[in-house]
Design a protein around this motif. Structure first.
Motif, short mmCIF file in Angstrom:
data_model
loop_
_atom_site.label_atom_id
_atom_site.label_comp_id
_atom_site.label_asym_id
_atom_site.label_seq_id
_atom_site.Cartn_x
_atom_site.Cartn_y
_atom_site.Cartn_z
N ARG A 196 0.84 -1.21 0.00
CA ARG A 196 0.00 0.00 0.00
C ARG A 196 0.87 1.25 0.00
N ARG A 197 2.10 1.14 0.51
CA ARG A 197 3.02 2.29 0.51
C ARG A 197 3.74 2.43 -0.82
N GLY A 198 3.41 1.57 -1.78
CA GLY A 198 4.00 1.68 -3.11
C GLY A 198 5.21 0.81 -3.35
N LYS A 199 5.57 -0.04 -2.37
CA LYS A 199 6.71 -0.93 -2.59
C LYS A 199 6.39 -1.89 -3.74
N LEU A 200 7.40 -2.25 -4.51
CA LEU A 200 7.20 -3.15 -5.65
C LEU A 200 7.38 -4.61 -5.25
N GLY A 202 7.83 -7.33 -1.45
CA GLY A 202 7.68 -7.36 -0.01
C GLY A 202 8.05 -8.72 0.55
N HIS A 203 8.12 -8.80 1.88
CA HIS A 203 8.46 -10.10 2.47
C HIS A 203 7.19 -10.92 2.71
N ASP A 204 6.03 -10.23 2.64
CA ASP A 204 4.74 -10.90 2.79
C ASP A 204 3.69 -10.05 2.10
N VAL A 205 2.42 -10.47 2.20
CA VAL A 205 1.31 -9.67 1.68
C VAL A 205 0.32 -9.48 2.83
N LEU A 245 -3.99 -7.59 22.76
CA LEU A 245 -3.76 -7.89 24.17
C LEU A 245 -2.35 -7.53 24.56
N GLU A 246 -1.43 -7.56 23.57
CA GLU A 246 -0.02 -7.23 23.83
C GLU A 246 0.16 -5.75 24.09
N SER A 247 -0.83 -4.94 23.67
CA SER A 247 -0.69 -3.49 23.75
C SER A 247 -0.55 -3.03 25.20
N GLU A 262 -9.53 -9.89 14.76
CA GLU A 262 -8.85 -11.16 14.58
C GLU A 262 -7.80 -11.04 13.51
N ARG A 263 -6.74 -11.84 13.66
CA ARG A 263 -5.77 -11.88 12.57
C ARG A 263 -5.31 -13.30 12.33
N CYS A 264 -4.83 -13.51 11.13
CA CYS A 264 -4.38 -14.83 10.72
C CYS A 264 -3.02 -14.69 10.04
N LEU A 349 -4.69 2.47 9.13
CA LEU A 349 -3.50 3.26 9.47
C LEU A 349 -2.46 2.38 10.16
N GLY A 350 -2.92 1.52 11.06
CA GLY A 350 -2.00 0.70 11.85
C GLY A 350 -1.32 -0.40 11.06
N TRP A 351 -1.97 -0.89 10.00
CA TRP A 351 -1.39 -2.00 9.24
C TRP A 351 -0.74 -1.56 7.93
N THR A 352 -0.67 -0.25 7.71
CA THR A 352 -0.02 0.22 6.48
C THR A 352 1.47 0.43 6.71
N GLY A 353 1.87 0.75 7.94
CA GLY A 353 3.29 0.92 8.24
C GLY A 353 3.81 2.27 7.74
N SER A 354 5.15 2.42 7.60
CA SER A 354 6.13 1.43 8.03
C SER A 354 6.10 1.22 9.54
N LYS A 355 6.79 0.22 10.02
CA LYS A 355 6.79 -0.04 11.46
C LYS A 355 7.27 1.18 12.23
P1 8DG Z 1 7.31 -5.94 3.93
O1 8DG Z 1 6.28 -6.93 4.34
O2 8DG Z 1 7.15 -5.47 2.54
O3 8DG Z 1 8.68 -6.39 4.24
O4 8DG Z 1 7.09 -4.61 4.82
P2 8DG Z 1 5.81 -4.20 5.63
O5 8DG Z 1 4.56 -4.65 4.94
O6 8DG Z 1 5.93 -2.76 5.95
O7 8DG Z 1 6.02 -4.97 7.00
P3 8DG Z 1 5.11 -6.01 7.78
O8 8DG Z 1 6.01 -6.71 8.72
O9 8DG Z 1 4.30 -6.87 6.86
O10 8DG Z 1 4.15 -5.10 8.64
C1 8DG Z 1 3.11 -4.33 8.07
C2 8DG Z 1 2.42 -3.56 9.15
O11 8DG Z 1 1.72 -4.45 9.97
C3 8DG Z 1 3.38 -2.83 10.06
O12 8DG Z 1 3.36 -1.48 9.78
C4 8DG Z 1 2.86 -2.99 11.42
C5 8DG Z 1 1.74 -3.96 11.28
N1 8DG Z 1 1.86 -5.03 12.25
C6 8DG Z 1 2.69 -6.11 12.29
N2 8DG Z 1 2.47 -6.84 13.41
C7 8DG Z 1 1.47 -6.21 14.04
C8 8DG Z 1 0.78 -6.47 15.22
O13 8DG Z 1 1.05 -7.42 15.93
N3 8DG Z 1 -0.24 -5.61 15.55
C9 8DG Z 1 -0.55 -4.54 14.75
N4 8DG Z 1 -1.53 -3.74 15.10
N5 8DG Z 1 0.10 -4.26 13.64
C10 8DG Z 1 1.09 -5.08 13.30
O14 8DG Z 1 3.53 -6.37 11.44
#
Ligand code: 8DG
Ligand code: MN
Ligand code: MN
Length: 411
Positions: A196-200, A202-205, A245-247, A262-264, A349-355
């Motif tokens: 979503r940040r425009g990377k071409l 990634g290590h996952d989806v 819960l970790e928060s 929930e997450r998977c 917002l929380g899952w778009t990153g970067s970390k």
């Molecule tokens: P990449 O996979 O292309 O290497 O990079 P990314 O997509 O930026 O990294 P990611 O490791 O897949 O993480 C994507 C976002 O997901 C990151 O900004 C933070 C979020 N995220 C986790 N773990 C957790 C978590 O346990 N809780 C929450 N709320 N967000 C999380 O990776």
């Protein structure tokens, strides 16, 4: 002769969430060196040091020009003595002795290999190294008990270290979308994370799933996972309720929604889109995608094993692809998150990153605004109430920040 007063001194705001950080930057070498030291600190389970290096790297990524002299860095935030020493070393000699020594160190190499296994963190890796395990083969031979995630991680090690392309992410997106609308019509899927940040690559989806009617998303994840499993798309999955819960950020998690989020974490079996091979297989489903089962049965003319992770199918021994030295599928890490629509903007917002961008948003909220931000909600400690938002723009506005689009959150 250059007059000192003519040296351009850079200036950037302190928090990464106040800055626009694109994928490209003018100080890649310096940022990369500091990122490696950050990675090394994280591998040593020293997160505080890791964050300090990440913040410094992010400052360098945000500079408008390449750094040529130490004087330009005067007054910049987040650059401590240690970081300045590394930068000086690189400006003067072209490399940093500390970075080079780290790269060469056996401990760094072993920690990187072992934590490179899905399901293995810094603590586990350190324990194994104390037992004399430095390589994958040594781990396999050691007889150590691995949990289910680690077994899958080891089995698919090579695949999971191949970068995922945007095209592969889009293919997986179509599959996830099919799964989601099959079990809940009207539900929506959004690609998050680095793509979503425009990377071409990634290590996952990463995907976020919601439904426009509050509450309809309840119980969705197990159904999506069952659908994907029944179609043979999952090599591994672990579903967890309420990742927050970790928060420890205080009351940023509304109590009423504890059980809804929930997450998977999964490993997908992705059929490679090799045109030549696809043509040979002949049989295509209506949208051009073949399920693993289709591939398996069309090649072998036998009943497919219901468990795609069993050797007969997953290892591909009876696939024609194996004879020619390559498989017709690959393993890809996929993260799925389900959010109720009322929390969707926060989850997005929380899952778009970067970390680091996420971490800086929460730090800004806490220190500058007396607010607690999570992927669920924003709580205002002064007003003692939650602040609602239906878009990312609204959340930035609540936080008193200029809106930064996803493509500029690459801190
Ligand atoms: P990449 O996979 O292309 O290497 O990079 P990314 O997509 O930026 O990294 P990611 O490791 O897949 O993480 C994507 C976002 O997901 C990151 O900004 C933070 C979020 N995220 C986790 N773990 C957790 C978590 O346990 N809780 C929450 N709320 N967000 C999380 O990776
Ligand atoms: Mn990702
Ligand atoms: Mn992820």
């Amino acid at each position: 002769l250059v007059d000192e007063t003519e040296v351009e001194v850079f200036s950037v705001p302190s928090y990464a969430c106040q800055r626009r950080t694109t994928l490209d930057n003018h100080n890649n070498v310096l940022a990369h060196a500091l990122s490696l030291l950050a990675e090394n600190a994280e591998l040593e389970d020293e997160d505080g040091r890791g964050v300090a290096f990440r913040r410094a790297a992010a400052v360098l990524k945000a500079l408008p020009k390449p750094v040529t002299s130490m004087m330009q860095l005067r007054g910049l935030p987040c650059l401590g003595d240690h970081c300045l020493r590394v930068i000086k070393d690189i400006l003067e000699t072209g490399t940093s002795s500390e970075v080079e020594a780290t790269k060469q160190s056996e401990r760094y190499k072993a920690l990187k290999v072992l934590t490179g296994i899905f399901g293995v963190g810094a603590k586990t890796a350190a324990r194994w190294i104390r037992d004399g395990i430095h390589t994958l083969q040594q781990l396999r031979d050691s007889g150590h008990t691995l949990n289910r995630a680690q077994q899958a991680g080891l089995e698919h090690y090579e695949d999971l270290h191949q970068q995922v392309t945007k095209a592969e992410a889009d293919t997986i997106g179509e599959i996830v979308e099919r799964a989601v609308v099959s079990v809940l019509p009207g539900a929506q899927v959004v690609l998050t994370g680095g793509f979503r940040r425009g990377k071409l690559t990634g290590h996952d989806v990463d995907f976020l799933i919601t439904h426009p009617v509050e509450g309809r998303e309840e119980g969705l994840m197990p159904k999506v996972v069952s659908w994907l499993e029944s179609q043979g798309f999952l090599l591994y999955q672990k579903t967890t309720r309420n990742s927050y819960l970790e928060s420890n950020d205080g009351p940023a998690r509304p109590a009423s929604n504890i059980d809804r989020f929930e997450r998977c974490l999964s490993i997908f079996k992705l059929i490679k889109e090799d045109k030549h091979e696809t043509k040979q297989l002949g049989k295509l489903s209506e949208n051009g995608l073949e399920t693993p089962e289709d591939t398996c049965s069309s090649l072998t003319h036998v009943q497919t094993d219901p468990n795609p992770a069993t050797p007969s199918c997953a290892k591909g021994q009876i696939h024609s692809g194996e004879d020619t030295g390559h498989r017709l599928w690959r393993a890809v890490r996929v993260d799925l998150v389900v959010s109720p629509i009322s929390q969707f903007a926060f989850a997005l917002l929380g899952w778009t990153g970067s970390k680091l961008f996420e971490r800086e948003l929460r730090r800004w909220a806490g220190y500058e605004k007396a607010m607690s931000l999570s992927s669920h909600a924003l709580y205002d400690n002064n007003q003692s109430r939650y602040l609602r938002a239906t878009s990312e723009e609204e959340i930035f506005a609540h936080l008193g920040l200029e809106y930064i689009p996803p493509s500029e959150r690459n801190a």
